[in-house]
Motif scaffolding. Structure first.
Motif, short mmCIF file in Angstrom:
data_model
loop_
_atom_site.label_atom_id
_atom_site.label_comp_id
_atom_site.label_asym_id
_atom_site.label_seq_id
_atom_site.Cartn_x
_atom_site.Cartn_y
_atom_site.Cartn_z
N GLU A 417 0.86 -1.19 0.00
CA GLU A 417 0.00 0.00 0.00
C GLU A 417 0.90 1.24 0.00
O GLU A 417 1.83 1.34 0.80
N ASN A 472 -4.34 4.87 -2.12
CA ASN A 472 -5.52 5.46 -1.47
C ASN A 472 -6.07 6.61 -2.32
O ASN A 472 -5.31 7.46 -2.80
N GLU A 504 -7.90 2.20 -3.18
CA GLU A 504 -8.60 2.08 -1.90
C GLU A 504 -9.50 3.29 -1.70
O GLU A 504 -9.03 4.44 -1.71
N ASP A 534 -11.72 0.58 1.98
CA ASP A 534 -10.73 0.79 3.04
C ASP A 534 -11.41 1.07 4.38
O ASP A 534 -12.53 1.59 4.41
N LYS A 555 -11.16 -4.00 3.39
CA LYS A 555 -10.13 -3.87 4.42
C LYS A 555 -10.82 -3.52 5.74
O LYS A 555 -11.47 -2.49 5.84
MG MG Z 1 -5.49 2.63 2.90
#
Ligand code: MG
Ligand code: C2E
Ligand code: MG
Length: 636
Positions: A417, A472, A504, A534, A555
């Motif tokens: 990530e 992200n 995400e 996320d 997640k």
């Molecule tokens: Mg994240």
């Protein structure tokens, strides 16, 4: 009559046959010394005198008596008359009287010729206007002297008259010039006055325009600043308290966007007059621009009176408006600042009220907040942070660290990530949780987000083919409408296979324009990019979100993982999410796994992947090859 005198008379008559008999007009002395009229009834006397005067350069004409003399004087002009006192037809005194009716002593001198015995008559004659006298028998040299004296005097008199006439003429010219000039001046004065009036009028208009809002007619920002400055001075001198209310409408933009600016303008006009009519005399209202208004309120007890007014204004603004056939309802947020302490000048005070208004908006709109200096400090800090962030972007001071995640079944790292890092020289490490929301707010998120996408794809292209990269994406990036293009560009530039990129997103994307966001995510999915949900379970958690879009990965937020061993409900949620995800064909990643215990729990609840310090902290890109080597296969 002599030849000379008849020639003279003829010449004179020829020269101006129709001339009116002129009275006392100065006559230029022609023919040498002057023209004399010698009046005597005794011929020898006349002739002797004439001849002797002619010898001295005079023109002399004889008259044999008073009647003839007067007739001659009617017809021609003379410079001097020598007048015998005693004559049979008219006496010298009678002739003199007649002469003086028309000729002044200055311009036609008369010298009486008398016998020595006639001294009384002489006195009488002098009184009646004779200039002088000579006695018979005439002593010529005396006569000549007296005649010359009189003629000199006459000349002088004539000169004076001439000069007077010239002076009068010059005066006339001057006066007419002065009059013309005066007229000119009066005219240009009038012009000037009307010009000044015009200018004063247009100046007054432009002063009014400069101080008033064209739409609503109330004072504008400039005037309000001025009034506030004056009010502050007044307060210092007279005491009392002063508050500024900063009013910002809630939802005005929506009205403008949906019903058009015309309706928006009408609403502002209605609102301005409603506000104006509701204020106490002495309080001031102004429009600061757009949908922002401000009120200056005097009082004895602030902020109590200002909060009472704010409550009233919020209600007043909240009452429906009937505008262009629509019933419109609008709200307002109000910030209040009281003049005290460091907030004693108009700029500071308005800024403080503005900050308080922002706080009211942030607290949920439709309410008021009183300024608190603490707010100002925070705002200043925020401004400093904003400047530093802009510099960091310009100077390339942002970095990406990569945190691995691993598949629990294979024990292998399946991807990294990308996590943004900002190490500011002054502030030290600034966490993304404080600068990412700031970047969203000030419109820098696209710039930062696109850079991260480019960088992360480029880095991942150097990693093994089965390793993915997760980036992200904030909901502001989805909203701005350029994410799709940015993703395409990053993939194209790096040559990374789309299936190796994961985006995400958080549940917040379902709060606003959820349909548009889902459509965008679907298009990205069609590109081959994977979409993960996320931080699931925080904020707006709802299992129904899981159904609204086909996520590749869920997640689960680290707070649940943290609580797994102590909270039965957390364990139940993790279990439910894993089950649901499995049924949709999605994987589940447990975030923030730090301990073996947590690892055992997530495995037991059915998670497919894990991420956390237990595996590795986020690392600079340079450390990734070593990590992959060392940890293959990871024993989890
Ligand atoms: Mg994240
Ligand atoms: P996130 O996407 O949930 O990122 C995971 C966060 O958890 C990261 O914090 C990471 O360092 C931290 N973390 C990972 N393992 C552990 C652990 O075992 N224990 C603990 N205590 N923490 C762990 P970080 O880097 O501070 O990021 C915070 C949030 O900032 C991220 O949450 C993400 O929402 C946002 N963010 C970070 N980088 C970016 C970015 O490039 N773009 C966007 N839009 N948001 C970003
Ligand atoms: Mg997370």
């Amino acid at each position: 009559m002599s030849t000379a005198s008849s020639t003279f008379l003829r010449r004179s008559a020829d020269a101006a046959p129709n001339d009116p008999p002129h009275v006392d007009k100065p006559t230029p002395l022609v023919g040498g010394a002057g023209r004399l009229l010698i009046v005597d009834d005794i011929r020898e006397n006349r002739e002797i005198l004439r001849r002797r005067f002619e010898r001295h350069g005079f023109h002399a004409i004889e008259a044999s008596g008073g009647v003839e003399a007067l007739a001659l004087l009617e017809r021609a002009s003379f410079d001097l008359v020598l007048l015998d006192m005693m004559m049979p037809d008219l006496s010298g005194l009678q002739v003199l009287e007649r002469i003086r009716e028309q000729h002044s002593p200055g311009l036609l001198p008369v010298i009486m010729v008398t016998a020595k015995s006639q001294s009384e008559d002489v006195v009488d004659a002098l009184r009646r206007g004779a200039n002088d006298y000579i006695t018979k028998p005439v002593d010529f040299s005396i006569a000549l002297a007296r005649v010359t004296t009189q003629l000199d005097r006459k000349r002088a008199e004539e000169k004076i008259q001439q000069m007077n006439a010239e002076l009068a003429r010059a005066n006339e010219v001057l006066e007419s010039r002065v009059a013309a000039r005066t007229q000119d001046l009066v005219h240009s004065n009038e012009l000037l006055r009307s010009e000044i009036e015009q200018r004063e009028k247009s100046q007054a208009i432009s002063v009014h325009l400069a101080h008033h809002d064209a739409l609503t007619g109330i004072g504008n920002r400039l005037l309000l600043h001025k009034q506030l400055g004056e009010a502050l001075v007044h307060r210092q001198r007279q005491g009392g308290q002063l508050a500024v209310l900063f009013i910002d409408l809630d939802g005005f933009k929506t009205i403008n966007d949906t019903l058009g600016h015309g309706t928006g303008d009408s609403l502002l006009k209605h609102l301005a007059s409603r506000l104006k009519n509701s204020l106490r005399e002495g309080d001031k209202l102004g429009r600061l621009g757009g949908d922002e208004f401000a009120v200056i309120q005097f009082g004895q007890e602030q902020p109590k009176e200002a909060t009472a007014l704010a409550t009233r204004l919020i209600q007043l603004i909240g009452a429906p408006f009937s505008v262009d056939g629509h019933d419109l309802v609008i709200g307002a947020s109000i910030g209040i600042a009281v003049a005290e302490g460091n907030y004693q000048d108009s700029t500071q005070l308005l800024r403080a009220a503005d900050l308080a208004m922002y706080r009211a908006k942030a607290d949920g709109r439709g309410r008021f907040r009183v300024f608190d200096p603490q707010l100002d400090r925070l705002a200043q800090e925020r401004r400093g942070l904003e400047t530093a962030l802009r510099n960091a972007i310009d100077q390339g001071a942002l970095e990406i660290h990569y945190q691995p995640f691993a598949n629990l079944e294979s024990g292998r790292i399946s991807g990294f990530e990308a996590l943004c890092r900002w190490n500011d020289p002054q502030r030290g490490f600034v966490p993304p949780s404080s600068f990412i929301p700031l970047a969203e707010e000030i419109g820098l998120i696209d710039l930062i987000g696109n850079w991260i996408l480019q960088r992360a794809c480029a880095d991942a292209a150097n990693w093994p083919e089965d390793i993915t990269v997760a980036v992200n994406v904030s909901s502001a990036q989805l909203k701005s409408g350029q994410l799709f293009g940015a993703v395409e560009a990053a993939l194209a530039a790096s040559g990374l296979r789309p299936s190796r990129l994961e985006l995400e997103v958080t549940e917040s994307i379902f709060i606003q324009s959820s349909d548009a966001n889902c459509a965008l995510l679907s298009r990205l999915g069609e590109l081959g990019v994977r979409i993960s949900l996320d931080d699931f379970g925080t904020g707006y958690s709802s299992l129904s979100y899981l159904r609204s879009f086909n996520f590749s990965k869920i997640k689960i937020d680290r707070s649940f993982i943290n609580d797994l061993s102590t909270s039965e409900s957390s364990a139940a949620i993790v279990r439910a999410v894993c089950g649901l995800a499995r049924s949709f064909g999605a994987t589940t990643t447990a975030e923030g796994v730090e301990t073996t215990d947590q690892l055992a729990h997530i495995r037991a609840e059915g998670c497919t992947d894990m991420q956390g310090y237990f595996l590795s902290r986020p690392l600079p890109v340079g450390e990734i090859p070593a990590l992959l080597e060392r940890m293959l296969p990871v024993s989890v």
